[in-house]
Design a protein around this motif. Structure first.
Motif, PDB file in Angstrom:
ATOM      1  N   LEU A  27       0.953  -1.187   0.220  1.00 48.95           N
ATOM      2  CA  LEU A  27      -0.236  -0.104  -0.247  1.00 48.95           C
ATOM      3  C   LEU A  27       0.961   1.046  -0.123  1.00 48.95           C
ATOM      4  O   LEU A  27       2.038   1.293   0.782  1.00 48.95           O
ATOM      5  CB  LEU A  27      -0.483   0.220   1.246  1.00 48.95           C
ATOM      6  N   ASP A  28       0.353   2.097  -0.385  1.00 45.21           N
ATOM      7  CA  ASP A  28       1.481   3.455  -0.674  1.00 45.21           C
ATOM      8  C   ASP A  28       1.119   4.540   0.642  1.00 45.21           C
ATOM      9  O   ASP A  28      -0.386   4.143   1.116  1.00 45.21           O
ATOM     10  CB  ASP A  28       0.747   3.970  -2.088  1.00 45.21           C
ATOM     11  N   SER A  29       1.751   4.706   0.975  1.00 45.32           N
ATOM     12  CA  SER A  29       1.874   5.956   2.098  1.00 45.32           C
ATOM     13  C   SER A  29       0.470   7.194   2.424  1.00 45.32           C
ATOM     14  O   SER A  29      -0.530   6.772   3.177  1.00 45.32           O
ATOM     15  CB  SER A  29       2.476   6.871   2.214  1.00 45.32           C
ATOM     16  N   ALA A  30       0.095   7.354   1.411  1.00 46.95           N
ATOM     17  CA  ALA A  30      -1.414   8.539   1.570  1.00 46.95           C
ATOM     18  C   ALA A  30      -2.886   7.067   1.754  1.00 46.95           C
ATOM     19  O   ALA A  30      -4.299   7.435   2.039  1.00 46.95           O
ATOM     20  CB  ALA A  30      -1.564   8.980  -0.034  1.00 46.95           C
ATOM     21  N   THR A  31      -2.995   5.926   0.819  1.00 44.83           N
ATOM     22  CA  THR A  31      -3.658   4.892   1.411  1.00 44.83           C
ATOM     23  C   THR A  31      -4.004   4.585   2.868  1.00 44.83           C
ATOM     24  O   THR A  31      -4.684   4.314   3.458  1.00 44.83           O
ATOM     25  CB  THR A  31      -3.657   3.442   0.622  1.00 44.83           C
ATOM     26  N   ILE A  32      -2.719   4.498   3.213  1.00 38.98           N
ATOM     27  CA  ILE A  32      -2.173   4.183   4.613  1.00 38.98           C
ATOM     28  C   ILE A  32      -3.596   5.407   5.664  1.00 38.98           C
ATOM     29  O   ILE A  32      -3.552   5.255   6.648  1.00 38.98           O
ATOM     30  CB  ILE A  32      -1.149   3.296   5.672  1.00 38.98           C
ATOM     31  N   GLU A  33      -2.564   6.447   5.440  1.00 42.45           N
ATOM     32  CA  GLU A  33      -2.531   7.606   5.844  1.00 42.45           C
ATOM     33  C   GLU A  33      -4.140   8.040   6.375  1.00 42.45           C
ATOM     34  O   GLU A  33      -4.869   8.254   7.228  1.00 42.45           O
ATOM     35  CB  GLU A  33      -2.570   8.469   5.077  1.00 42.45           C
ATOM     36  N   ALA A  34      -5.044   7.242   4.691  1.00 40.76           N
ATOM     37  CA  ALA A  34      -6.243   7.869   5.192  1.00 40.76           C
ATOM     38  C   ALA A  34      -6.703   6.709   5.692  1.00 40.76           C
ATOM     39  O   ALA A  34      -7.672   7.622   5.983  1.00 40.76           O
ATOM     40  CB  ALA A  34      -7.187   7.626   3.463  1.00 40.76           C
ATOM     41  N   TRP A  35      -6.760   5.747   5.629  1.00 34.76           N
ATOM     42  CA  TRP A  35      -7.758   4.627   6.239  1.00 34.76           C
ATOM     43  C   TRP A  35      -7.335   5.096   7.730  1.00 34.76           C
ATOM     44  O   TRP A  35      -7.630   4.852   9.173  1.00 34.76           O
ATOM     45  CB  TRP A  35      -6.605   3.408   6.508  1.00 34.76           C
ATOM     46  N   LEU A  36      -6.092   5.428   8.475  1.00 34.75           N
ATOM     47  CA  LEU A  36      -6.050   5.759  10.006  1.00 34.75           C
ATOM     48  C   LEU A  36      -6.962   7.348   9.552  1.00 34.75           C
ATOM     49  O   LEU A  36      -7.317   7.432  11.335  1.00 34.75           O
ATOM     50  CB  LEU A  36      -4.151   6.183   9.619  1.00 34.75           C
ATOM     51  N   VAL A  37      -7.227   7.869   8.997  1.00 34.02           N
ATOM     52  CA  VAL A  37      -7.809   8.841   9.634  1.00 34.02           C
ATOM     53  C   VAL A  37      -9.389   8.346   9.993  1.00 34.02           C
ATOM     54  O   VAL A  37      -9.798   8.925  10.703  1.00 34.02           O
ATOM     55  CB  VAL A  37      -7.772  10.254   7.988  1.00 34.02           C
ATOM     56  N   LYS A  38      -9.551   7.553   9.011  1.00 31.89           N
ATOM     57  CA  LYS A  38     -11.163   7.512   9.678  1.00 31.89           C
ATOM     58  C   LYS A  38     -11.308   6.688  10.385  1.00 31.89           C
ATOM     59  O   LYS A  38     -11.999   6.583  11.413  1.00 31.89           O
ATOM     60  CB  LYS A  38     -11.311   6.100   7.942  1.00 31.89           C
ATOM     61  N   GLN A  39     -10.398   5.746  10.915  1.00 29.59           N
ATOM     62  CA  GLN A  39     -10.667   4.558  11.949  1.00 29.59           C
ATOM     63  C   GLN A  39     -10.036   6.009  13.214  1.00 29.59           C
ATOM     64  O   GLN A  39     -10.923   5.592  14.530  1.00 29.59           O
ATOM     65  CB  GLN A  39      -9.003   4.112  12.303  1.00 29.59           C
ATOM     66  N   ARG A  40      -9.509   6.625  13.304  1.00 31.69           N
ATOM     67  CA  ARG A  40      -9.794   8.153  14.597  1.00 31.69           C
ATOM     68  C   ARG A  40     -10.884   8.636  14.570  1.00 31.69           C
ATOM     69  O   ARG A  40     -10.796   9.145  16.138  1.00 31.69           O
ATOM     70  CB  ARG A  40      -7.689   8.949  14.036  1.00 31.69           C
ATOM     71  N   ARG A  41     -11.058   8.932  12.830  1.00 37.09           N
ATOM     72  CA  ARG A  41     -13.374   9.660  13.505  1.00 37.09           C
ATOM     73  C   ARG A  41     -13.659   8.736  13.869  1.00 37.09           C
ATOM     74  O   ARG A  41     -14.975   9.294  14.160  1.00 37.09           O
ATOM     75  CB  ARG A  41     -13.063  10.491  11.890  1.00 37.09           C
ATOM     76  N   ASP A  42     -13.611   7.490  13.541  1.00 32.76           N
ATOM     77  CA  ASP A  42     -15.085   6.146  13.728  1.00 32.76           C
ATOM     78  C   ASP A  42     -14.628   5.550  14.765  1.00 32.76           C
ATOM     79  O   ASP A  42     -15.291   5.185  15.224  1.00 32.76           O
ATOM     80  CB  ASP A  42     -14.544   5.234  12.756  1.00 32.76           C
ATOM     81  N   HIS A  43     -13.574   6.301  15.977  1.00 33.51           N
ATOM     82  CA  HIS A  43     -13.670   5.424  16.664  1.00 33.51           C
ATOM     83  C   HIS A  43     -13.271   6.214  18.285  1.00 33.51           C
ATOM     84  O   HIS A  43     -12.955   7.543  19.030  1.00 33.51           O
ATOM     85  CB  HIS A  43     -12.358   4.472  16.914  1.00 33.51           C
TER      86      HIS A  43
END
Length: 43
Positions: A27-43
């Motif tokens: 995975l590229d870093s942008a995909t990983i960062e987007a996933w992390l942002v979503k996880q932080r927002r949803d939890h």
């Protein structure tokens, strides 16, 4: 033949065989960062 064997497996079961670091390698870093942002927002 290998593809048909893989299609019968549950994806979650397959992922258990790989370390998190190995799963992230493709995975590229942008995909990983987007996933992390979503996880932080949803939890």
């Amino acid at each position: 033949m290998a593809e048909s064997a893989l299609s019968e497996l549950d994806p979650e079961e397959v992922l258990q065989y790989y370390a998190p670091e190995d799963r992230l390698k493709g995975l590229d870093s942008a995909t990983i960062e987007a996933w992390l942002v979503k996880q932080r927002r949803d939890h």
